[in-house]
Scaffold this active site. Sequence first.
Site, PDB file in Angstrom:
ATOM      1  N   ARG A   1      37.104 -50.095  -1.971  1.00  0.00           N
ATOM      2  CA  ARG A   1      37.331 -50.913  -4.294  1.00  0.00           C
ATOM      3  C   ARG A   1      36.032 -50.445  -4.533  1.00  0.00           C
ATOM      4  NH1 ARG A   1      36.898 -56.972  -3.471  1.00  0.00           N
ATOM      5  NH2 ARG A   1      34.877 -56.256  -1.993  1.00  0.00           N
ATOM      6  N   THR A   2      34.927 -50.373  -3.636  1.00  0.00           N
ATOM      7  CA  THR A   2      33.515 -49.498  -4.265  1.00  0.00           C
ATOM      8  C   THR A   2      34.306 -47.947  -5.189  1.00  0.00           C
ATOM      9  OG1 THR A   2      32.552 -50.810  -3.186  1.00  0.00           O
ATOM     10  CG2 THR A   2      32.003 -49.594  -3.741  1.00  0.00           C
TER      11      THR A   2
ATOM     12  N   LYS B   1      34.163 -30.191   9.531  1.00  0.00           N
ATOM     13  CA  LYS B   1      33.834 -28.557   9.762  1.00  0.00           C
ATOM     14  C   LYS B   1      32.444 -27.969   9.924  1.00  0.00           C
ATOM     15  CE  LYS B   1      37.994 -27.650   6.798  1.00  0.00           C
ATOM     16  NZ  LYS B   1      38.132 -28.004   5.182  1.00  0.00           N
TER      17      LYS B   1
ATOM     18  N   ARG C   1      28.000 -42.610  -0.934  1.00  0.00           N
ATOM     19  CA  ARG C   1      27.802 -43.706   0.072  1.00  0.00           C
ATOM     20  C   ARG C   1      28.001 -43.116   1.987  1.00  0.00           C
ATOM     21  NH1 ARG C   1      31.796 -49.079   1.558  1.00  0.00           N
ATOM     22  NH2 ARG C   1      29.728 -49.192  -0.439  1.00  0.00           N
TER      23      ARG C   1
ATOM     24  N   HIS D   1      22.792 -50.785  -0.780  1.00  0.00           N
ATOM     25  CA  HIS D   1      23.482 -51.201  -2.161  1.00  0.00           C
ATOM     26  C   HIS D   1      23.687 -51.703  -2.999  1.00  0.00           C
ATOM     27  CE1 HIS D   1      27.926 -50.708  -2.406  1.00  0.00           C
ATOM     28  NE2 HIS D   1      28.255 -51.283  -1.534  1.00  0.00           N
TER      29      HIS D   1
END
Lengths: 430, 333
Positions: free
Chosen positions: B67-68, B95, B117, B147
């Site tokens: 959603r974000t 990796k 994020r 946030h």
Amino acid sequence: MPTDSTISIRNGRLIDPATGFDGEADVHLAEGRVLAIGAAPPGFCPERTLDASGCLVFPGVVDLCARLREPGLEHKATIASETRAAAAAGITTLCCPPDTSPVVDTPAVAQLIQQTAARHGHARVLPAGALTRKLEGKVLAEMAALKQAGCPVLSQAGRTILSTHVARRALEYASTFGMTVFLQPLDRDLAEGGCVHEGRVSTRLGLPGIPEAAETLAVARDLALAEQTGARIHFRGLSTARALEMLAEARARGVRASADVAIHQLFLTEEDVAGLNADCHVIPPLRTRSDRDALRAALASGALAALCSDHQPHDADAKLAPFPETAPGISGLETLLPLGLRLVEEAVMDVATLIARLTLGPAEVLGQRLGRLGVGERADVCIFDPRRAWTVSPETLLSHGENSPFMGMTLRGRVIWTLLDGRIVFERTD
Amino acid sequence: MNALTTQLDEAGNLKHFLTIEGLERSLLIDILDRAEGFLGVAQQAVKKVPLCRGKVIANLFFENSTRTRTTFELAAKRLSADVLNLNISTSATAKGETLLDTLRNLEAMHVDMFVVRHATSGAAHFIAQHAAPHVSVVNAGDGRHSHPTQAMLDMFTIRRHKGDFSALRVAIVGDILHSRVARSQILALNTLGAAEVRVIGPRTLIPADAAEALGVRVFHDLREGVRDVDVVIMLRLQRERMSSALLPSEHEYFQLFGLTEERLATAHAEAIVMHPGPINRGVEMDSQVADGKRSVILEQVSNGIAVRMAVMSMCIGTQNLQAQQAGEQRDAH
């Protein structure tokens, strides 16, 4: 190693915590020992005379905890690089924790470290032997053999023994040989995932915290075990005022426990983490201002026996990550004495007390006849100019670790000469 | 270097958007006002403005969030930017590539903005410190830290319903300890001058020294905590925390801290209910509240696009200004 040179140190202010001497006096060295204090013996004709005018002359510093990263982590630092930095910092004896790779749990590793240090000849290195095999906290290490191989003390480095049963037996077994055990008190469950003191700053920044109880719980446990077993323990790097109270109370009852503090804990607090500077990421974490003040007072009073660098040099990559993911630790050898001097300037303690906590205090914790400058003692000497100002920078530091929160700061106090067993191992030329 | 010096340029313009901490009230108001202007874009026949045309914006998601990421993507596209979506959690770092390596590789692709994020507190700040000087970083959530776009869209939603902040009492309910949303909301509310910010939850979910460190009043009783409040913000409770050392069960949590119409009775009659989503119905609140007349939860989502457009266009605007000034300096020489 040539130790047959004769040296006179003239015009300095001699401070010897062992005899309590503090005053202007010449020091004469021969055959690696202190030959005379004050007037030179008749006919003494030194090969070299060091003019220590305006300088402090005191025993070489004994550092209870400095990681040299060798063997195993030579990309961070080596015995050669860090002992050279130590010599430039006036440190003549270093005790290194056993968490190398391989761990110092066999005589071979202990000897390798000492031989490498001796070959380079910058400083004396005394490796702490592992208390348990591979520091896993399960099986005892061969402590008698480690003692034989030159380990003066035993240590778990930063790895708390989870099993109280193993911890108890390890202390008992160590005390069989009269060996002091270094413990870094941190309850692993409570500290799990944490990277800063649990308090205002961790709450504000949303950083996983390490509560005060992570230290006090471990201190309480280890004090109880020391009392039960009669073993001699030394807490490496206390960070909380409450732990100091617990230590004092136990000592008053006769528990054989001592403790030290890392120099950065006396200058930095949780507030210094607010800028997310990874160089302020240390374990135990930087605590509150009142903890810092209590640690300062305890060092001044002698409740803390020693002040140490807790030197942890890192490669640049180790600090190049978001704060919680960086490796903890500060490269601290070369800022130890100048920051110590700042404690004197801030009237926390007098200079003789500071010198005692950096020399005789730690030497006694190690059970070594070091950190003294009376006639007949080993000629480990630091000649320190308290007036010289310098700026901490990658250029001025010799350590391979540039991870210092004091980087860029101008400090006062610079070592001019360092002597190890009567031999000049460092001489400042700039 | 602190967050304040990192996210603003010398003139005080927003270069990165990493945290609410250290930002002036006027700047927050500026973001809200600009977002107001962008609300209309969605109603246009062509839902685009050309403010970021020719710019490349990379959504750098080290932690999954559909959603974000979607609202950031829509916001960037409405600003006419080209958008790259990268879910790093499953590729590069697996990796063994370091965060800095990932960053350098993307910079080589001439990305102008990273929307980041990451599961670690301080990650966005770290990336902003190490990004090339012409690159902006927008924090889309870092660990428990911050946030800020979520907080600003919540402020935007509150302002649309309540107008002035100075008379407002706001209660934030639930897992404050792990919530970057709550930290940013509290900072924003206090900066905007809210009369009172409260946090409500069991002691296991309220961080140490919360009152002093965050500037809030702490309540452990929901009814008492929502008394006379104008806004109730419910936080999402992560599923793995519902039955753990923090909480015994979702049942008990709902009994104590779940929002129902009945428990809202003590709140102000006009109180609105918010949630950053996605809702665990029957845990944080029941459906009656979630879908009820007080709920502004869906509005939050659409407001999110406008607020993110505002923040992104401001950062890109600062970049353009810097490039222009650099050009003028070159011409002067």
